[in-house]
Design a protein around this motif. Structure first.
Motif, PDB file in Angstrom:
ATOM      1  N   ARG A 172       8.594  54.026  19.375  1.00  0.00           N
ATOM      2  CA  ARG A 172       8.993  52.280  18.807  1.00  0.00           C
ATOM      3  C   ARG A 172       8.164  51.610  19.869  1.00  0.00           C
ATOM      4  O   ARG A 172       7.917  50.087  19.972  1.00  0.00           O
ATOM      5  N   GLU A 173       8.876  52.010  21.435  1.00  0.00           N
ATOM      6  CA  GLU A 173       8.956  51.094  22.019  1.00  0.00           C
ATOM      7  C   GLU A 173       7.388  51.431  22.589  1.00  0.00           C
ATOM      8  O   GLU A 173       6.533  49.495  23.556  1.00  0.00           O
ATOM      9  N   HIS A 174       5.951  52.048  22.267  1.00  0.00           N
ATOM     10  CA  HIS A 174       5.002  51.510  21.958  1.00  0.00           C
ATOM     11  C   HIS A 174       4.383  50.773  20.917  1.00  0.00           C
ATOM     12  O   HIS A 174       3.278  50.716  20.457  1.00  0.00           O
ATOM     13  N   GLU A 175       4.880  50.608  19.822  1.00  0.00           N
ATOM     14  CA  GLU A 175       4.359  49.129  18.839  1.00  0.00           C
ATOM     15  C   GLU A 175       4.044  50.298  18.156  1.00  0.00           C
ATOM     16  O   GLU A 175       3.321  49.893  17.700  1.00  0.00           O
ATOM     17  N   GLY A 176       4.257  52.114  17.657  1.00  0.00           N
ATOM     18  CA  GLY A 176       3.672  52.747  16.942  1.00  0.00           C
ATOM     19  C   GLY A 176       4.750  53.298  15.836  1.00  0.00           C
ATOM     20  O   GLY A 176       5.324  52.258  15.629  1.00  0.00           O
ATOM     21  N   PRO A 218      -2.553  53.108   8.681  1.00  0.00           N
ATOM     22  CA  PRO A 218      -1.471  52.779   9.132  1.00  0.00           C
ATOM     23  C   PRO A 218      -1.290  51.372   9.680  1.00  0.00           C
ATOM     24  O   PRO A 218      -1.980  50.876   9.806  1.00  0.00           O
ATOM     25  N   ALA A 219      -0.109  50.578   9.014  1.00  0.00           N
ATOM     26  CA  ALA A 219       0.357  49.277   8.985  1.00  0.00           C
ATOM     27  C   ALA A 219       0.851  48.745   9.061  1.00  0.00           C
ATOM     28  O   ALA A 219       2.242  49.626   8.092  1.00  0.00           O
ATOM     29  N   GLY A 220       1.323  48.371  10.112  1.00  0.00           N
ATOM     30  CA  GLY A 220       2.651  47.960  11.117  1.00  0.00           C
ATOM     31  C   GLY A 220       3.411  48.631  11.240  1.00  0.00           C
ATOM     32  O   GLY A 220       3.187  50.206  11.925  1.00  0.00           O
ATOM     33  N   ASP A 221       4.534  49.215  10.726  1.00  0.00           N
ATOM     34  CA  ASP A 221       5.890  49.678  10.575  1.00  0.00           C
ATOM     35  C   ASP A 221       5.603  50.996   9.526  1.00  0.00           C
ATOM     36  O   ASP A 221       5.869  51.183   8.472  1.00  0.00           O
ATOM     37  N   GLY A 222       5.654  52.343  10.013  1.00  0.00           N
ATOM     38  CA  GLY A 222       5.849  53.790   9.234  1.00  0.00           C
ATOM     39  C   GLY A 222       7.074  54.447   8.905  1.00  0.00           C
ATOM     40  O   GLY A 222       7.279  54.978   9.024  1.00  0.00           O
ATOM     41  N   LEU A 223       8.525  54.111   9.434  1.00  0.00           N
ATOM     42  CA  LEU A 223       9.478  54.333   9.642  1.00  0.00           C
ATOM     43  C   LEU A 223      10.383  53.165   8.642  1.00  0.00           C
ATOM     44  O   LEU A 223       9.870  51.847   8.654  1.00  0.00           O
ATOM     45  N   ALA A 224      10.858  53.733   7.545  1.00  0.00           N
ATOM     46  CA  ALA A 224      11.600  53.560   6.754  1.00  0.00           C
ATOM     47  C   ALA A 224      12.386  52.307   6.924  1.00  0.00           C
ATOM     48  O   ALA A 224      12.585  51.370   6.660  1.00  0.00           O
ATOM     49  N   LEU A 244       0.472  61.998  24.433  1.00  0.00           N
ATOM     50  CA  LEU A 244      -0.492  61.234  23.467  1.00  0.00           C
ATOM     51  C   LEU A 244      -0.297  59.917  23.632  1.00  0.00           C
ATOM     52  O   LEU A 244      -1.292  58.961  23.330  1.00  0.00           O
ATOM     53  N   LEU A 245       0.868  59.193  24.007  1.00  0.00           N
ATOM     54  CA  LEU A 245       1.486  57.759  23.925  1.00  0.00           C
ATOM     55  C   LEU A 245       0.405  57.274  25.114  1.00  0.00           C
ATOM     56  O   LEU A 245      -0.197  56.212  24.681  1.00  0.00           O
ATOM     57  N   GLY A 246       0.640  58.360  26.354  1.00  0.00           N
ATOM     58  CA  GLY A 246      -0.154  57.581  27.612  1.00  0.00           C
ATOM     59  C   GLY A 246      -2.048  56.941  27.362  1.00  0.00           C
ATOM     60  O   GLY A 246      -2.338  56.826  27.844  1.00  0.00           O
ATOM     61  N   ILE A 301      11.760  61.300  20.555  1.00  0.00           N
ATOM     62  CA  ILE A 301      10.169  61.029  20.594  1.00  0.00           C
ATOM     63  C   ILE A 301       9.800  59.477  19.630  1.00  0.00           C
ATOM     64  O   ILE A 301       8.895  58.847  20.352  1.00  0.00           O
ATOM     65  N   THR A 302      10.833  58.811  18.261  1.00  0.00           N
ATOM     66  CA  THR A 302      10.563  58.065  17.447  1.00  0.00           C
ATOM     67  C   THR A 302      10.997  56.552  18.364  1.00  0.00           C
ATOM     68  O   THR A 302      10.427  55.602  17.876  1.00  0.00           O
ATOM     69  N   LYS A 303      11.672  56.362  19.156  1.00  0.00           N
ATOM     70  CA  LYS A 303      12.202  55.357  20.447  1.00  0.00           C
ATOM     71  C   LYS A 303      10.956  55.128  20.919  1.00  0.00           C
ATOM     72  O   LYS A 303      10.746  53.985  21.567  1.00  0.00           O
ATOM     73  N   LEU A 304      10.752  55.845  21.536  1.00  0.00           N
ATOM     74  CA  LEU A 304       9.601  56.361  22.549  1.00  0.00           C
ATOM     75  C   LEU A 304       8.410  55.804  21.937  1.00  0.00           C
ATOM     76  O   LEU A 304       7.764  54.448  22.665  1.00  0.00           O
TER      77      LEU A 304
END
Length: 134
Positions: A79-83, A121-127, A45-47, A74-77
């Motif tokens: 984040r690497e894609h600014e998701g 989504p707005a910016g960062d969805g990680l707490a 999906l990232l691809g 998958i969180t790290k992946l």
């Protein structure tokens, strides 16, 4: 429109687009035998350009430490894609797995995919990733 990404006798992973979110629904146990299927689905999906994810664990009866490690991977992946990432898991038992793994405060948890996708989504969805205490 829901699309099946992976289907084996042990697990099914499908996705749907809702208000800018890619909802990844997992159906089956997430353990040493199945965890790679989820990671592979997110990589695919990232691809394809997806960035903002809701990991729907509502149909996951069991998640072990390997599965928890996969969520971190998958969180790290993402984040690497600014998701961003939100998690749905209505069971108290599932939330305890995240708490015992030290990740209870690192993620945004929602009761359902509908609740998680109420806002675009707005910016960062990680707490507080990667520091759940800071």
């Amino acid at each position: 429109m829901r699309t099946t990404i992976v289907r084996t006798e042990d697990i099914a992973v499908s996705c749907d687009q809702v208000k800018g979110w890619t909802v990844v629904e997992v159906d089956g146990q997430v353990d040493i035998r199945t965890h790679d299927r989820i990671r592979e689905a997110v990589i695919t999906l990232l691809g394809a350009g997806h960035r903002h994810f809701v990991l729907d664990l509502c149909f996951v009866p069991f998640l072990d430490s390997t599965g928890l490690g996969t969520v971190v991977a998958i969180t790290k992946l993402i984040r690497e894609h600014e998701g961003s990432l939100r998690i749905t898991c209505p069971s108290a038992r599932m939330l305890k797995v995240f708490q015992y793994g030290g990740l209870g405060d690192a993620y945004e948890f929602y009761d359902s995919p509908q609740e998680a996708t109420c806002q675009a989504p707005a910016g960062d969805g990680l707490a507080r990733w990667p520091d759940p205490h800071g």
